[in-house]
Write an enzyme that holds these catalytic residues in place. Structure first.
Site, PDB file in Angstrom:
ATOM      1  N   LYS A 271       0.453  -1.413   0.134  1.00 45.79           N
ATOM      2  CA  LYS A 271       0.082  -0.590   0.409  1.00 45.79           C
ATOM      3  C   LYS A 271       0.696   1.517   0.377  1.00 45.79           C
ATOM      4  O   LYS A 271       0.246   2.749  -0.067  1.00 45.79           O
ATOM      5  CB  LYS A 271      -0.565  -0.241   1.698  1.00 45.79           C
ATOM      6  CG  LYS A 271      -1.973  -0.789   0.927  1.00 45.79           C
ATOM      7  CD  LYS A 271      -2.910  -0.569   1.939  1.00 45.79           C
ATOM      8  CE  LYS A 271      -4.033  -1.680   1.516  1.00 45.79           C
ATOM      9  NZ  LYS A 271      -5.895  -1.565   2.378  1.00 45.79           N
TER      10      LYS A 271
ATOM     11  N   LYS B  45      -3.493  -9.664  -8.084  1.00 44.95           N
ATOM     12  CA  LYS B  45      -4.642 -10.047  -7.020  1.00 44.95           C
ATOM     13  C   LYS B  45      -5.944  -9.339  -7.963  1.00 44.95           C
ATOM     14  O   LYS B  45      -6.084  -7.561  -7.712  1.00 44.95           O
ATOM     15  CB  LYS B  45      -4.316  -9.328  -5.421  1.00 44.95           C
ATOM     16  CG  LYS B  45      -5.767 -10.585  -4.835  1.00 44.95           C
ATOM     17  CD  LYS B  45      -5.030 -10.152  -3.135  1.00 44.95           C
ATOM     18  CE  LYS B  45      -5.280  -7.909  -3.237  1.00 44.95           C
ATOM     19  NZ  LYS B  45      -5.912  -8.031  -1.180  1.00 44.95           N
TER      20      LYS B  45
ATOM     21  N   LYS C  44      -9.680  -4.865  -4.697  1.00 45.18           N
ATOM     22  CA  LYS C  44     -11.617  -3.812  -4.699  1.00 45.18           C
ATOM     23  C   LYS C  44     -10.740  -2.494  -5.163  1.00 45.18           C
ATOM     24  O   LYS C  44     -11.666  -0.963  -5.575  1.00 45.18           O
ATOM     25  CB  LYS C  44     -12.835  -3.768  -3.870  1.00 45.18           C
ATOM     26  CG  LYS C  44     -11.740  -3.939  -2.642  1.00 45.18           C
ATOM     27  CD  LYS C  44     -13.601  -3.539  -1.267  1.00 45.18           C
ATOM     28  CE  LYS C  44     -13.321  -5.054  -0.544  1.00 45.18           C
ATOM     29  NZ  LYS C  44     -12.368  -5.128   0.741  1.00 45.18           N
TER      30      LYS C  44
HETATM   31  P1  TYM Z   1     -10.645  -7.011   2.152  1.00 50.51           P
HETATM   32  O1  TYM Z   1     -11.237  -6.254   2.819  1.00 50.51           O
HETATM   33  O2  TYM Z   1      -9.523  -6.574   1.468  1.00 50.51           O
HETATM   34  O3  TYM Z   1     -11.177  -8.516   1.989  1.00 50.51           O
HETATM   35  C1  TYM Z   1     -12.238  -9.580   2.334  1.00 50.51           C
HETATM   36  C2  TYM Z   1     -12.118 -10.500   2.371  1.00 50.51           C
HETATM   37  O4  TYM Z   1     -11.845 -11.352   1.090  1.00 50.51           O
HETATM   38  C3  TYM Z   1     -10.520 -11.885   0.458  1.00 50.51           C
HETATM   39  N1  TYM Z   1     -10.232 -11.154  -0.467  1.00 50.51           N
HETATM   40  C4  TYM Z   1      -9.867 -12.184  -1.679  1.00 50.51           C
HETATM   41  N2  TYM Z   1      -9.181 -13.713  -1.585  1.00 50.51           N
HETATM   42  C5  TYM Z   1      -9.055 -14.083  -2.599  1.00 50.51           C
HETATM   43  N3  TYM Z   1      -9.002 -13.226  -3.913  1.00 50.51           N
HETATM   44  C6  TYM Z   1      -9.004 -12.436  -3.456  1.00 50.51           C
HETATM   45  N4  TYM Z   1      -8.865 -11.159  -5.151  1.00 50.51           N
HETATM   46  C7  TYM Z   1      -9.634 -11.330  -2.628  1.00 50.51           C
HETATM   47  N5  TYM Z   1      -9.670 -10.087  -2.506  1.00 50.51           N
HETATM   48  C8  TYM Z   1      -9.535  -9.654  -1.086  1.00 50.51           C
HETATM   49  C9  TYM Z   1      -9.680 -11.871   1.798  1.00 50.51           C
HETATM   50  O5  TYM Z   1      -8.485 -12.259   1.936  1.00 50.51           O
HETATM   51  C10 TYM Z   1     -10.392 -11.026   2.694  1.00 50.51           C
HETATM   52  O6  TYM Z   1     -10.411 -12.497   3.315  1.00 50.51           O
HETATM   53  N6  TYM Z   1      -7.643  -6.754   6.696  1.00 50.51           N
HETATM   54  C11 TYM Z   1      -8.428  -7.165   5.902  1.00 50.51           C
HETATM   55  C12 TYM Z   1      -9.918  -7.371   6.739  1.00 50.51           C
HETATM   56  C13 TYM Z   1     -10.141  -7.561   8.832  1.00 50.51           C
HETATM   57  C14 TYM Z   1     -10.145  -9.462   8.677  1.00 50.51           C
HETATM   58  C15 TYM Z   1     -10.091  -8.645  10.064  1.00 50.51           C
HETATM   59  C16 TYM Z   1     -10.348 -10.316   7.997  1.00 50.51           C
HETATM   60  C17 TYM Z   1     -10.331  -6.635   8.934  1.00 50.51           C
HETATM   61  N7  TYM Z   1     -10.521  -7.548  10.279  1.00 50.51           N
HETATM   62  C18 TYM Z   1     -10.395  -9.974  11.244  1.00 50.51           C
HETATM   63  C19 TYM Z   1     -10.479 -11.206   9.462  1.00 50.51           C
HETATM   64  C20 TYM Z   1     -10.265 -11.310  10.788  1.00 50.51           C
HETATM   65  C21 TYM Z   1      -9.037  -7.145   4.630  1.00 50.51           C
HETATM   66  O7  TYM Z   1      -9.016  -6.231   4.643  1.00 50.51           O
HETATM   67  O8  TYM Z   1      -9.676  -7.672   4.048  1.00 50.51           O
END
Ligand code: TYM
Length: 335
Positions: free
Chosen positions: A112, A196, A199
């Site tokens: 990032k 990857k 969003k």
């Molecule tokens: P975030 O919001 O980026 O994504 C949410 C979930 O989607 C999964 N993901 C993907 N899986 C497969 N292929 C992809 N291209 C892809 N893009 C996103 C992510 O692995 C995630 O599971 N830090 C986390 C949010 C968070 C969190 C937590 C997760 C905050 N606190 C506590 C678990 C437990 C995040 O930014 O996810």
């Protein structure tokens, strides 16, 4: 006792990657009858500036996606992070347990800040994993279903739990297990098989959004980058073909089958045959979700009510764990 926690950021559109990599598994875990706590992590989203009106809308959109994919507020706790103040409180305590160096080593922070002056990013962006550890450990969660990209953050959560337990001579926080399963734990960009699907990618053609209509989905898959070769005869033939591998994996995940089975079915076929089949499959899966999301989004007051009720249930689990944490640390709470 097992407890599942996971979260998703309300920062822009939800993608097929979020759905196949995480959200779909969340529903399965709910349906298995394990206690599940699912959170819209709005405090994580503000580590980079968000337009307030767009943020409010994005929080409701994620909540409506939860409901549309089959999460049930009667069986899962569904809420937004900022409504349970224990997340921010425990994150502060973990900021005092975790080391700065641990944060600089996180690949998400490096990504990032790539090409930018890291010194100029928010302090929250650096401390982001500490808040994530707090999310998980505030509920003594044992299992966290996530995509591949979150693995390092779960490992850090374990490091924080272990250091806290060690520093205070307790066996209080559990060693949480990541749950990273299936063929779609890392869905890649439709424009670049080595990136990857995200969003936050500036190109909308790189991803399928849960809000895309059938025409948009079909167009994005038709224009998805591929090499000129047809599909191989065996999965081994996918080696070194990142874009082809990605489309096969997406197909397999949507069809609930393996990459082997997909390659066998389409062996030797050109992408001009495979892509329309993939588009049909994606539309059949996502169409009903998109429709449901729109129906939920039409009633924001109802979404807010569900989030508020979920926050109360979440706080009922979190409050005693937070109180005990304060006691362990030596903070006085007499009310
Ligand atoms: P975030 O919001 O980026 O994504 C949410 C979930 O989607 C999964 N993901 C993907 N899986 C497969 N292929 C992809 N291209 C892809 N893009 C996103 C992510 O692995 C995630 O599971 N830090 C986390 C949010 C968070 C969190 C937590 C997760 C905050 N606190 C506590 C678990 C437990 C995040 O930014 O996810």
């Amino acid at each position: 006792a097992p407890r599942v926690f996971s979260g998703i950021q309300p920062s822009g559109n939800l993608t097929l990657g979020n759905y196949l990599g995480a959200l779909r598994r969340w529903v399965e875990m709910q349906d298995e009858g394990i206690p599940t706590v699912y959170c819209v992590v709005d405090l994580h989203a503000i580590t980079v500036w968000q337009d307030p009106e767009k943020l409010r809308n994005a929080i409701r959109e994620v909540a409506s996606a939860f409901l549309a994919i089959g999460l049930d507020p009667a069986r899962s706790i569904l809420f937004n992070q900022s409504q349970v103040s224990g997340h921010a409180e425990l994150a502060w305590m973990f900021n005092c347990v975790a080391r700065i160096g641990w944060m600089y080593r996180m690949t998400q922070f490096k990504d990032k800040t790539a090409g930018k002056n890291a010194e100029n990013s928010s302090l929250g962006l650096l401390a982001y994993p500490s808040l994530m550890a707090a999310d998980i450990l505030l509920y003594h969660a044992t299992h966290v279903p996530v995509g591949e990209d979150q693995k390092q953050h779960i490992e850090l959560t374990r490091d924080i739990a272990a250091k806290f337990n060690h520093d205070y001579g307790v066996d209080f926080f559990p060693m949480t297990e990541p749950v990273i399963e299936g063929v779609a734990t890392k869905v890649m960009s439709l424009r670049d098989g080595n990136k990857k699907m995200s969003k936050s990618d500036p190109s909308d053609m790189s991803r399928i959004n849960l809000t895309d209509d059938a025409d948009a989905i079909a167009a994005k898959i038709r224009k998805a980058r591929t090499d000129p070769e047809p599909l191989p005869e065996t999965v081994e033939g996918l080696a070194g073909r990142a874009e082809a591998t990605n489309l096969v994996n997406i197909y397999a995940a949507l069809a609930g089958t393996s990459a082997e089975a997909v390659v066998t079915e389409y062996a030797g076929q050109p992408f001009s045959v495979f892509k329309p089949a993939l588009a049909d499959l994606a539309v059949a899966h996502l169409g009903p979700i998109t429709g449901q999301m729109q129906r939920y989004m039409a009633d924001p007051a109802e979404i807010d009510r569900i989030l508020g009720a979920g926050a109360e249930k979440a706080a009922a689990i979190a409050d005693p764990i937070l109180a005990r944490t304060k006691e362990i640390i030596g903070l006085i709470s007499s009310r």
